[in-house]
Design a protein around this motif. Structure first.
Motif, PDB file in Angstrom:
ATOM      1  N   LEU A  75       7.303 -16.883   8.450  1.00 56.60           N
ATOM      2  CA  LEU A  75       7.812 -16.516   7.126  1.00 56.60           C
ATOM      3  C   LEU A  75       6.721 -16.721   6.068  1.00 56.60           C
ATOM      4  O   LEU A  75       6.523 -15.870   5.191  1.00 56.60           O
ATOM      5  CB  LEU A  75       9.052 -17.339   6.777  1.00 56.60           C
ATOM      6  N   GLU A  76       6.012 -17.840   6.170  1.00 61.48           N
ATOM      7  CA  GLU A  76       4.942 -18.104   5.199  1.00 61.48           C
ATOM      8  C   GLU A  76       3.873 -17.008   5.256  1.00 61.48           C
ATOM      9  O   GLU A  76       3.395 -16.540   4.218  1.00 61.48           O
ATOM     10  CB  GLU A  76       4.329 -19.479   5.472  1.00 61.48           C
ATOM     11  N   GLU A  77       3.536 -16.586   6.470  1.00 64.60           N
ATOM     12  CA  GLU A  77       2.527 -15.521   6.600  1.00 64.60           C
ATOM     13  C   GLU A  77       3.036 -14.201   6.040  1.00 64.60           C
ATOM     14  O   GLU A  77       2.299 -13.468   5.373  1.00 64.60           O
ATOM     15  CB  GLU A  77       2.143 -15.331   8.068  1.00 64.60           C
ATOM     16  N   ALA A  78       4.292 -13.905   6.324  1.00 61.87           N
ATOM     17  CA  ALA A  78       4.864 -12.634   5.850  1.00 61.87           C
ATOM     18  C   ALA A  78       4.888 -12.594   4.323  1.00 61.87           C
ATOM     19  O   ALA A  78       4.600 -11.557   3.713  1.00 61.87           O
ATOM     20  CB  ALA A  78       6.268 -12.444   6.415  1.00 61.87           C
ATOM     21  N   VAL A  79       5.218 -13.716   3.698  1.00 62.30           N
ATOM     22  CA  VAL A  79       5.280 -13.740   2.236  1.00 62.30           C
ATOM     23  C   VAL A  79       3.866 -13.708   1.648  1.00 62.30           C
ATOM     24  O   VAL A  79       3.631 -13.039   0.629  1.00 62.30           O
ATOM     25  CB  VAL A  79       6.083 -14.968   1.739  1.00 62.30           C
ATOM     26  N   ALA A  80       2.919 -14.380   2.318  1.00 64.92           N
ATOM     27  CA  ALA A  80       1.530 -14.332   1.852  1.00 64.92           C
ATOM     28  C   ALA A  80       1.039 -12.889   1.819  1.00 64.92           C
ATOM     29  O   ALA A  80       0.379 -12.447   0.872  1.00 64.92           O
ATOM     30  CB  ALA A  80       0.641 -15.186   2.760  1.00 64.92           C
ATOM     31  N   GLU A  81       1.401 -12.159   2.843  1.00 66.26           N
ATOM     32  CA  GLU A  81       1.045 -10.744   2.930  1.00 66.26           C
ATOM     33  C   GLU A  81       1.732  -9.943   1.820  1.00 66.26           C
ATOM     34  O   GLU A  81       1.114  -9.144   1.119  1.00 66.26           O
ATOM     35  CB  GLU A  81       1.485 -10.238   4.310  1.00 66.26           C
ATOM     36  N   LEU A  82       3.015 -10.196   1.649  1.00 64.15           N
ATOM     37  CA  LEU A  82       3.828  -9.453   0.685  1.00 64.15           C
ATOM     38  C   LEU A  82       3.318  -9.630  -0.739  1.00 64.15           C
ATOM     39  O   LEU A  82       3.264  -8.669  -1.512  1.00 64.15           O
ATOM     40  CB  LEU A  82       5.291  -9.931   0.778  1.00 64.15           C
ATOM     41  N   VAL A  83       2.969 -10.855  -1.114  1.00 67.60           N
ATOM     42  CA  VAL A  83       2.581 -11.094  -2.509  1.00 67.60           C
ATOM     43  C   VAL A  83       1.069 -11.219  -2.666  1.00 67.60           C
ATOM     44  O   VAL A  83       0.589 -11.410  -3.783  1.00 67.60           O
ATOM     45  CB  VAL A  83       3.311 -12.323  -3.140  1.00 67.60           C
ATOM     46  N   GLY A  84       0.329 -11.123  -1.555  1.00 66.88           N
ATOM     47  CA  GLY A  84      -1.130 -11.110  -1.643  1.00 66.88           C
ATOM     48  C   GLY A  84      -1.708 -12.417  -2.172  1.00 66.88           C
ATOM     49  O   GLY A  84      -2.582 -12.408  -3.032  1.00 66.88           O
ATOM     50  N   ARG A 206       6.489  -7.189 -10.095  1.00 60.41           N
ATOM     51  CA  ARG A 206       5.053  -6.934 -10.263  1.00 60.41           C
ATOM     52  C   ARG A 206       4.715  -6.887 -11.745  1.00 60.41           C
ATOM     53  O   ARG A 206       5.473  -6.347 -12.548  1.00 60.41           O
ATOM     54  CB  ARG A 206       4.647  -5.597  -9.618  1.00 60.41           C
ATOM     55  N   ARG A 207       3.560  -7.455 -12.082  1.00 58.47           N
ATOM     56  CA  ARG A 207       3.046  -7.408 -13.444  1.00 58.47           C
ATOM     57  C   ARG A 207       1.817  -6.511 -13.442  1.00 58.47           C
ATOM     58  O   ARG A 207       0.820  -6.859 -12.778  1.00 58.47           O
ATOM     59  CB  ARG A 207       2.677  -8.823 -13.897  1.00 58.47           C
ATOM     60  N   ALA A 208       1.893  -5.391 -14.146  1.00 50.65           N
ATOM     61  CA  ALA A 208       0.786  -4.442 -14.209  1.00 50.65           C
ATOM     62  C   ALA A 208       0.221  -4.183 -12.811  1.00 50.65           C
ATOM     63  O   ALA A 208      -0.985  -4.204 -12.599  1.00 50.65           O
ATOM     64  CB  ALA A 208      -0.301  -4.954 -15.153  1.00 50.65           C
ATOM     65  N   GLY A 209       1.097  -3.970 -11.863  1.00 45.98           N
ATOM     66  CA  GLY A 209       0.688  -3.629 -10.507  1.00 45.98           C
ATOM     67  C   GLY A 209       0.463  -4.824  -9.596  1.00 45.98           C
ATOM     68  O   GLY A 209       0.456  -4.684  -8.376  1.00 45.98           O
ATOM     69  N   ARG A 210       0.249  -6.000 -10.168  1.00 50.87           N
ATOM     70  CA  ARG A 210      -0.023  -7.182  -9.316  1.00 50.87           C
ATOM     71  C   ARG A 210       1.284  -7.912  -9.006  1.00 50.87           C
ATOM     72  O   ARG A 210       2.070  -8.188  -9.904  1.00 50.87           O
ATOM     73  CB  ARG A 210      -0.982  -8.134 -10.039  1.00 50.87           C
ATOM     74  N   PRO A 211       1.485  -8.252  -7.722  1.00 47.21           N
ATOM     75  CA  PRO A 211       2.741  -8.923  -7.361  1.00 47.21           C
ATOM     76  C   PRO A 211       2.874 -10.280  -8.039  1.00 47.21           C
ATOM     77  O   PRO A 211       1.896 -11.041  -8.127  1.00 47.21           O
ATOM     78  CB  PRO A 211       2.637  -9.111  -5.848  1.00 47.21           C
ATOM     79  N   LEU A 286      12.245  -4.862   1.325  1.00 44.00           N
ATOM     80  CA  LEU A 286      12.421  -5.465  -0.006  1.00 44.00           C
ATOM     81  C   LEU A 286      11.933  -4.555  -1.137  1.00 44.00           C
ATOM     82  O   LEU A 286      12.651  -4.381  -2.131  1.00 44.00           O
ATOM     83  CB  LEU A 286      11.730  -6.844  -0.052  1.00 44.00           C
ATOM     84  N   PRO A 287      10.741  -3.941  -1.027  1.00 46.06           N
ATOM     85  CA  PRO A 287      10.304  -3.069  -2.129  1.00 46.06           C
ATOM     86  C   PRO A 287      11.282  -1.933  -2.401  1.00 46.06           C
ATOM     87  O   PRO A 287      11.539  -1.583  -3.552  1.00 46.06           O
ATOM     88  CB  PRO A 287       8.942  -2.534  -1.651  1.00 46.06           C
TER      89      PRO A 287
END
Ligand SMILES: *Cc1c(COP(=O)(O)O)cnc(C)c1O
Length: 426
Positions: A75-84, A206-211, A286-287
């Motif tokens: 889960l931690e890896e998946a979220v790291a990927e999701l939010v960069g 997202r803020r100005a494109g950044r998660p 989710l997106p």
């Protein structure tokens, strides 16, 4: 000044709602047919990939590893990927994540934060020995006002002498609306304090494109049942600070670095493997769900466009909100009904509502001793004017339009609804 002065131009004289009250029928509170006789809950929780969640739970049960196992890491890896973001630490709840993050950052002094948030934002600071200092929000977005936060940080530094770095700044991405992160970063930077986001609502914003997830010193998400991605219970701390992440991994495990020679008083704030299994099942799509929620909010806004005294919190162009909540902001004089009166009218229609966030935290009994009750007039006014109506990820656009139509009907009969005796305030 009203809560609208900063926000929308006043409606043209004689302007009429874009959509007349449907069918001319009467609101249920005045004897009409309820819009939702079967009742409409505030939210409906669903784990989109429940089969995968069950498979993972079965695997965990079979292996006997129910905590400190591979699913939390996955889960931690998946979220790291999701939010960069480099580091994600899964914890038992967002509240616990906020507590451990503030503890790790040494926030034992004044912690400036919005009062217009869920109580857990303040509780986390109080639990680690910090002193909540409440600041105002911006009327348009309902997120923390960077200028007021800066002023209150400076005040607190004068009174508490926080040159020792014991202060902190917290901000909440309310309903998933991204804060003004650039300005808040500058405010925290010049005050020399860490910046922690309560991102409970904002997994997928997202803020100005950044998660959201990559801003400030750390951000803390919630996967508890009313949020957009759920694990049953759970929280996620995201940070670019490797040292902070390392401390948090120890902190969630009693403060035990592994040799039972504890470094500090931590918590048992681990996320279990069973919760991680559910959380992993909540991430796929989710997106798309966030986009659908945005479309529902737009459909509502379109339906009520032109109604005086009714607006939605502003999401800056180019930003993405999860719309964790669909919250209406009312000007009672212009709309004809207060938030409380509209809530009573909608209850008769079968529509469940909440007043997120009323009372604001500085008015709650837990924080009366801080003596800040009269220090936030703008927050008081805005908190008085909000009403959250149902929204969930698999809701149909037709449902949100029916909610809007119920609101329009109540607006059209406002004088009679008022006369029916629902008190305006409280
Ligand atoms: C729900 C919520 C929390 C608490 O999250 P938990 O995971 O339930 O501890 C914190 N802040 C805000 C703004 C919330 O809405």
């Amino acid at each position: 000044m009203t809560v609208f002065d900063h926000v929308t131009p006043p409606p043209a004289r004689g302007a009429r709602p874009a959509h007349p009250a449907p069918g001319g029928s009467r609101p249920a509170v005045l004897g009409g047919e309820p819009a939702f006789p079967e009742g409409l809950p505030l939210t409906v929780v669903r784990v989109p990939d429940s089969d995968a969640a069950l498979r993972r739970i079965r695997g965990a049960l079979d292996s006997g590893q129910l905590t400190n196992g591979p699913l939390v890491a996955e889960l931690e890896e998946a979220v790291a990927e999701l939010v960069g973001v480099e580091h994600v630490v899964a914890v038992a709840s967002c509240t616990a994540g906020l507590m451990l993050t503030l503890q790790a950052l040494g926030a034992r002094g004044p912690v400036v934060m919005p009062s217009f948030s869920f109580s857990a934002t303040a509780h986390a600071a109080a639990w680690v020995g910090g002193r909540p200092v409440f600041a105002e929000i911006e009327p348009a977005s309902l997120t923390l006002d960077p200028a007021d936060a800066a002023a209150r940080l400076a005040d607190a530094a004068d009174t508490d002498g926080t040159a020792d770095g014991s202060g902190a700044l917290m901000a909440t991405h309310v309903y998933g609306t991204p804060c003004r992160v650039e300005e808040l970063e500058a405010v925290a930077g010049s005050a020399g304090v860490p910046l922690v986001y309560d991102a409970a609502h904002a997994l997928g914003s997202r803020r100005a494109g950044r998660p959201v997830g990559g801003f400030g010193t750390a951000e803390v998400f919630s996967m508890s049942p009313t949020k957009v991605a759920v694990a049953g219970e759970g929280g996620l701390v995201t940070t670019r600070d490797a040292e902070l992440a390392r401390t948090l991994r120890i902190a969630r495990n009693y403060g035990n670095p592994g040799d039972y020679d504890c470094l500090f008083p931590g918590l048992n704030a681990r996320m279990s493997e069973l919760h991680a299994a559910v959380g992993l099942g909540a991430l796929p799509g989710l997106p798309e769900r966030v986009a659908h929620r945005g479309a529902l909010a737009d459909a509502f806004a379109e339906r009520v466009a032109g109604v005086p005294g009714l607006r939605l919190p502003r999401v800056a162009p180019g930003d993405v909100s999860t719309h964790k909540d669909l919250t209406l902001v009312l000007d009672a004089d212009a709309f004809g009904l207060s938030a409380r009166q509209l809530a009573a009218g909608l209850r008769a229609e079968g529509v469940d509502t909440r007043r997120y966030f009323h009372p604001p935290v500085h008015r709650q009994r837990a924080y009366a001793h801080l003596g800040q009750a009269d220090g936030l007039p703008l927050t008081d006014r805005l908190a008085d004017s909000v009403l959250t109506v149902p929204l969930w990820s698999q809701m149909h656009a037709g449902t949100v339009r029916r909610i809007a139509d119920a609101v329009l009907r109540l607006h059209a009969h406002a004088a009679e609804v008022r006369a029916a005796g629902v008190p305006a305030a409280g």
